[in-house]
Every structure is written in C-alpha cells, then in structure tokens.
Design a protein around this motif. Structure first.
Motif, PDB file in Angstrom:
ATOM      1  N   ALA A  58       0.820  -1.202   0.000  1.00  0.00           N
ATOM      2  CA  ALA A  58       0.000   0.000   0.000  1.00  0.00           C
ATOM      3  C   ALA A  58       0.850   1.247   0.000  1.00  0.00           C
ATOM      4  O   ALA A  58       0.547   2.227  -0.678  1.00  0.00           O
ATOM      5  CB  ALA A  58      -0.911   0.001   1.236  1.00  0.00           C
ATOM      6  N   LEU A 105       1.934   2.197  -3.254  1.00  0.00           N
ATOM      7  CA  LEU A 105       0.896   2.799  -4.072  1.00  0.00           C
ATOM      8  C   LEU A 105       0.579   4.228  -3.679  1.00  0.00           C
ATOM      9  O   LEU A 105       0.008   4.976  -4.457  1.00  0.00           O
ATOM     10  CB  LEU A 105      -0.399   1.979  -3.943  1.00  0.00           C
ATOM     11  CG  LEU A 105      -0.452   0.668  -4.731  1.00  0.00           C
ATOM     12  CD1 LEU A 105      -1.709  -0.098  -4.350  1.00  0.00           C
ATOM     13  CD2 LEU A 105      -0.449   0.945  -6.223  1.00  0.00           C
ATOM     14  N   GLN A 137      -6.448  -2.391  -4.716  1.00  0.00           N
ATOM     15  CA  GLN A 137      -5.143  -1.908  -5.175  1.00  0.00           C
ATOM     16  C   GLN A 137      -5.100  -1.810  -6.701  1.00  0.00           C
ATOM     17  O   GLN A 137      -4.552  -0.853  -7.264  1.00  0.00           O
ATOM     18  CB  GLN A 137      -4.035  -2.852  -4.704  1.00  0.00           C
ATOM     19  CG  GLN A 137      -3.774  -2.835  -3.206  1.00  0.00           C
ATOM     20  CD  GLN A 137      -2.677  -3.807  -2.855  1.00  0.00           C
ATOM     21  OE1 GLN A 137      -1.542  -3.663  -3.288  1.00  0.00           O
ATOM     22  NE2 GLN A 137      -3.010  -4.822  -2.071  1.00  0.00           N
ATOM     23  N   GLN A 188      -2.581   4.923   2.272  1.00  0.00           N
ATOM     24  CA  GLN A 188      -2.418   4.798   0.825  1.00  0.00           C
ATOM     25  C   GLN A 188      -2.842   6.058   0.081  1.00  0.00           C
ATOM     26  O   GLN A 188      -2.561   6.195  -1.109  1.00  0.00           O
ATOM     27  CB  GLN A 188      -3.285   3.643   0.299  1.00  0.00           C
ATOM     28  CG  GLN A 188      -2.876   2.273   0.785  1.00  0.00           C
ATOM     29  CD  GLN A 188      -3.832   1.242   0.241  1.00  0.00           C
ATOM     30  OE1 GLN A 188      -3.769   0.898  -0.931  1.00  0.00           O
ATOM     31  NE2 GLN A 188      -4.725   0.756   1.070  1.00  0.00           N
TER      32      GLN A 188
END
Length: 442
Positions: A15, A18, A83, A108
């Motif tokens: 995460a 990302l 995701q 995130q």
C-alpha cells in the motif's frame, strides 16, 4: 473477530508503494458530475444475505435521493482488487468495509476527508463511533454505519442449577468459571465442562482480540497515545501486567478455560460453547441467530461483562462508509454517507432476521427495540454505547494485534513463562512496530 477482517503487514508494504501514485493521480480533482452513478463496493459474499441487505439499503437511498448506485459485493482478495483499481486511477466511489481498514486506506491516500458539515446526520452519531472514523491526524476519513461489541453469554441452565447469580465483578466471573469447570453443571457425572470458551490462537491475532476485553477493563492497554498522533508501548504497565496475570490464572491455576484454547480460532470455539463444553463466552451479537438454533435460546442468556479493576470496557468493532478519492460525484458520496447513518438508513440496515447490514445502530436516536424487540439486542446496544471501545486507527493495527497475540498465546500455552519478562520483550517489539509506522513517541 470473524466480522473484522483486517489486513496483513504485507498489504501495508504494498500500500505504501501505491501511496505516491494514488494520492493525487487517483483523480482527487476529478471533474464533478452530480448525475454520475455511484459505484459502491461492499466486503461480503456475493449472492449472500449481506449483499442483499446492501442492495436494499442502496435501493432505499436511490428512492429517497434520486442518486443511482451500483453495488458490487466482493469477499475474496478485496484489498488486492482495490489496489488494482487504485493503480488504474479508477477507484469505486464508496467502500463499505471494516473500521479497522481506516489506517491502511488512509496511508495509501485512497480516501478523501469527510466534511461533517455536509453530513447533517453525523450530529446524531454515538461519540466513539464517530471518533472511530478519525485517523491519527485527527481528521475524519470514515463514518460508522454498523457496530458490534462484546457481551457475556452464560449457560443459564447451568447457572440456575448451581444457584449462581450473574457475575458483577471479576471475582464473580472467576468463581463462576471455576464452578462450571468443577461442579458438573451438565449433570452427566463426568469432568468434561469448562468455565470459559476462549479463542486464543495466534491465527489472525485472535488471542489479542479476545484478551482486549479484559485488558481494557483492567485499565491496561496494548499501546497508549502520547499526544500529537504518537504512541508508546503499554504492556509492561502495572494494569496490563495484572490483567495478564488474572487471565492467565483462569487457564493455568483454575483450569477454567477450554482445553486446546491456544490452538483455536472462533469456529471451534463457537462449537465448544454450543456443544455444551463451556459455560461462558465473550462474543458479539452476530452469534445469536446461530446459537438460538443450535443450542436453544432458552439455554443461554446475554449479560454485560462484569466490571473489571477499572470499568467494564469491551472491544467495539463494526463497518464504516469510506468515501474514496477521485470520485466525480462527491455530492452523491456525501448523500450516501448521510443516508447510511440516518435514522431511516439505520433501520433499513437492521431489518430482517439474518444478513442485516447493521448489527447495532450507531445513530443515538435509533431505538433498537423498535426494530428488534428481543431484549438481548438491547443489552448489546447498551453495552456498545456505555462500554464499547475501538482499536486505535493507526496506519496498520495488524502487526500490533499479531505481536500481542503471539505473546498472550505463549503465556497461556506455557504456564512456566515469566509474565513480566515476556511482556517486556513484547513492549520492545511494539516499540519497533510503532517506529516503523512513524508514530512512535519520542
């Protein structure tokens, strides 16, 4: 905790990778269109009663507001699929998921901050429920739509046979646990009953999850807030040590916890209680329909947890509405969140005998007895309002829960281990976890 499906440390690591590509590029500044349909993801089994309950809620919302909603139920690989959508810069507009997901999703950059001024019904939310949607920075990133809290299930027939009163203190609790273990409450002439059913496996942190109901009631804690969004380990504190000693004595000295508890998660523990092998079980309201059918509602009762050395604080959990970054219909997002926490939305979510979207209402104007006249649900609702406490919304609660579960499990499995020494080792481990997440107190 089977209703609290939190993520692992591996997901947090991915995460964080990302974060840089989703905070802005997920479309935070997307051109707005209040007519755009809303895409809602809910973490539940496709085709199951949970999906049907969400569809009922969405249909009522559409009728009340005119906004359109497409509901998608996902259970397996929910985080992975989220995701993937983040990487595609095309998140769903709304996610209905466990409250424990807040820290990771916020880390995130997948969430947008909620302006409570646009959610008129947020003023009616129960305090700890509203606070559960705040991240470590103090900003609101989620709203609760459903809650659950732990209460004590007791074999009523056993209690009455042994002429015992419902426990009001930890001494009473321990005495009942010992009586159910040693005084043949089922009358079969064999020493085959235990006082307490407890899922103390390390799997998914069950031992920590269960123990929290006792730790917090003693005034102890896993980690404690140190100000400005920072925390420090707390398992070597006096109250935490005493709570661990008392709980361990139930298993090691009194032999009042079911055999094999340290290898059990909730499914076999549920079976232990309903099979008449244990007389007490600390659990949420979601087990009532099952135990009514398998055990018989006349055989057991629901009472609040007895007061511990400090109070009767118990674990609170539940589901939250998350408004995802990048939506082209933020007005619609706000409207759905407002409807979900409203008196109308809460009652729709509670409708039905099973598969309801709302376990316990989070709106303080809702009288649960008007929807569910069974007084046991009222008991659970009062426990949540008066004594429920959520785990803190740190970036990732999973490693804290897992580390503490490993230690609680070890201490319950090996009665010869030194409690203070093991808790000292745990605090060092927790200090490292807090540092890695950037929230350790200096």
């Amino acid at each position: 905790m089977q209703r609290s499906r939190w993520i692992g440390a591996g997901f947090l690591a991915s995460a964080l990778v990302l974060t840089s590509c989703t905070s802005g590029s997920a479309g935070v500044d997307a051109k707005q269109n209040s007519k755009a349909p809303l895409e809602l993801w809910t973490r539940t089994t496709p085709g199951g009663p949970g999906e049907q309950g969400t569809l009922r809620l969405a249909k009522a919302f559409e009728k009340a507001t005119g906004f359109k909603v497409k509901v998608t139920a996902i259970f397996d690989d929910f985080e992975t699929k989220l995701q993937q959508r983040a990487a595609q810069k095309h998140l769903p507009d709304i996610v209905m998921n466990d409250v424990t997901q807040l820290g990771a999703m916020h880390s995130q950059g997948l969430l947008r901050e909620i302006d409570l001024g646009r959610i008129k019904n947020s003023k009616e939310l129960i305090g700890q429920g509203l606070d559960s949607g705040k991240s470590v920075d103090g900003k609101q990133y989620a709203l609760p739509y459903s809650a659950q809290a732990s209460a004590l299930l007791i074999r009523k027939d056993w209690r009455q046979k042994l002429k015992l009163a419902a426990p009001r203190s930890w001494d009473d609790f321990a005495a009942m646990a010992k009586a159910f273990t040693t005084r043949d409450p089922d009358g079969n002439g064999r020493p085959d009953t235990s006082g307490l059913a407890a899922p103390l496996s390390t799997k998914r942190g069950y031992a920590s999850w269960y123990f929290s109901n006792f730790l917090w009631a003693a005034g102890g804690d896993f980690i404690t807030e140190a100000g400005k969004g920072t925390y420090r380990p707390a398992m070597t504190g006096k109250a935490s040590v005493e709570a661990m000693q008392w709980f361990r004595d139930l298993g090691c000295k009194d032999k009042a916890v079911q055999p094999g508890s340290v290898t059990m998660d909730t499914p076999p523990t549920n079976e232990t209680f309903e099979a008449g092998k244990a007389g007490m079980y600390v659990v949420g309201p979601y087990m009532l329909p099952r135990f009514d059918e398998s055990l018989g509602k006349d055989k057991y009762e629901v009472v609040p947890m007895p007061k511990g050395p400090k109070d009767a604080t118990v674990l609170a959990e539940g589901g939250s509405v998350y408004l995802m970054a990048g939506s082209e219909n933020r007005v619609g997002q706000d409207a759905f969140a407002d409807f979900a926490v409203s008196d109308q939305g809460q009652k729709i979510g509670m409708a039905g005998d099973t598969g309801f979207v709302v376990q316990l209402p989070v709106n303080k104007t809702v009288n649960i007895s008007q929807v569910r006249p069974d007084p046991r649900w009222k008991t659970y609702s009062e426990v949540y309002r008066d004594s429920g406490r959520y785990a803190p919304s740190i970036p990732n609660w999973t490693p804290v829960r897992q580390a503490t579960a490993d230690t609680v499990n070890a201490l319950m499995a090996d009665c010869g281990l030194d409690i203070k020494a093991k808790l000292g080792e745990l605090d060092k481990q927790l200090a490292g976890i807090l540092k890695e997440q950037g929230i350790a107190a200096s």
